[in-house]
Write a protein that holds these residues in place. Structure first.
Motif, short mmCIF file in Angstrom:
data_model
loop_
_atom_site.label_atom_id
_atom_site.label_comp_id
_atom_site.label_asym_id
_atom_site.label_seq_id
_atom_site.Cartn_x
_atom_site.Cartn_y
_atom_site.Cartn_z
N ASP A 2 -4.81 1.85 1.41
CA ASP A 2 -4.80 0.46 0.88
C ASP A 2 -5.76 -0.30 2.10
N TRP B 296 -7.79 12.44 -1.98
CA TRP B 296 -6.90 12.10 -0.88
C TRP B 296 -6.87 12.62 0.41
N ASP C 87 -0.38 5.94 2.64
CA ASP C 87 -0.62 4.73 1.71
C ASP C 87 -1.28 3.65 2.32
N LYS D 41 -7.21 6.90 -4.90
CA LYS D 41 -6.19 6.25 -5.58
C LYS D 41 -6.43 6.85 -7.14
N ASP E 18 1.72 5.19 7.90
CA ASP E 18 1.91 5.42 6.51
C ASP E 18 0.80 5.83 5.70
#
Length: 322
Positions: free
Chosen positions: A208, A169, A204, A153, A202
């Motif tokens: 998370d 990432w 993200d 992040k 997803d």
């Protein structure tokens, strides 16, 4: 549901009363340095906590005039051995004292019929016990995952310290798609092993999730359920597996930890349903729907949650089981 409570919200919105609990070790602060309190924190303690939680729910229902119907118990991953163990313990009680209406087993097993899997569990027992014997009572994989998520992040394009071929990432995604011998989330690749994205979830949402996994887990609990899977040393919490007669719904992911669960076959239940989420061919298992996709997947609501809802709806409290 230690990872994602969205399925509980989904069921509640559809008229299914849901009670959830997290593991106590989910709340151990990341700055903790002394883990002596985890010494001896095994599966028996987890089972005891879960049984107390169910008993509390029953008491609340009775005191508020809701009656005392039995409860559907959903175990996901690590929660599967706990669910079966609780149900087994209940077979020693008279019917009026039992709390569990059914088991919903999601992508894990307490027993296996694959020799390679069994031997892998035996090896995990040996490795885990060696750590415990040396005074290392915690498994800190979660803390590592949290750090990977932080780097992904804060500096997504930076070169990963753990795998220099990948960015921070990409490495976070790589942890999810790595198939050894199963994976959390199905990946997409242009050049293996560099992931370009996730096939069903997803990215993200996956990162998370890594940010919120428990930092530390008791190593003894992992040794305990791997001992049951290894099946070379007797453990008390699986003694009554063959006496369990409640309905069982087993949900697995083709690329997950238990696509086809073996444990229900060892019970006395005559009401067993197996659902396997497979979206790719057998030869593409390493890319298929994964352990985490069952809850994170873009289409998880229709592929997984609605299937669970339909099954629960068909097993209404008016029906009774031994």
């Amino acid at each position: 549901l230690p990872w994602d409570h969205s399925i509980a919200v989904f069921l509640a919105k559809n008229g299914i009363d849901v009670w959830g609990m997290d593991y106590a070790w989910s709340f151990v602060p990341t700055q903790t340095t002394n883990f002596d309190f985890m010494n001896g924190w095994g599966l028996e303690r987890e089972i005891e906590y879960a049984e107390k939680a169910l008993s509390t729910v029953r008491s609340i229902r009775v005191s508020t005039g809701q009656g005392k119907p039995r409860l559907h118990v959903l175990g996901f991953s690590y929660g599967v051995p706990i669910a079966y163990s609780m149900a087994g313990n209940e077979t020693m009680k008279p019917p009026g004292k039992r709390l569990i209406k059914s088991i919903i087993s999601v992508d894990y097993d307490l027993k296996v019929n694959d020799e390679e899997e069994r031997l892998a569990a035996c090896e995990s027992v040996t490795t885990g016990q060696s750590y415990i014997d040396s005074g290392i009572y915690e498994n800190d994989t979660g803390a590592f995952m949290m750090y990977v998520a932080y780097l992904a992040k804060e500096n997504p394009d930076g070169i990963s310290n753990f795998f220099p071929l990948l960015s921070n990432w990409e490495f976070a995604l790589f942890l999810g798609v790595l198939h050894d011998p199963w994976h959390f989330v199905g990946g997409e690749f242009s050049t293996f092993p560099i992931p370009t994205g996730l096939r069903f979830s997803d990215p993200d949402a996956w990162v998370d999730l890594l940010s919120y996994v428990p930092a530390y887990m008791p190593r003894q609990a992992f040794v305990d359920f791997n001992t049951a899977i290894c099946d070379e040393v007797d453990v008390a919490f699986d003694d009554h597996l063959g006496d369990i007669a409640v309905p069982i719904l087993s949900v697995g992911a083709a690329g997950g930890a238990a696509p086809q669960s073996y444990t229900p076959m060892l019970t006395a239940s005559k009401d067993v349903k197996q659902i396997t989420i497979q979206l790719l061919s057998d030869s593409e298992q390493y890319l298929d729907f994964g352990h985490g996709d069952l809850f994170l997947g873009r289409d998880a609501e229709t592929l997984v949650w609605e299937e669970i809802l339909d099954w629960v709806s068909a097993h209404r409290p008016s029906r009774t089981y031994p």
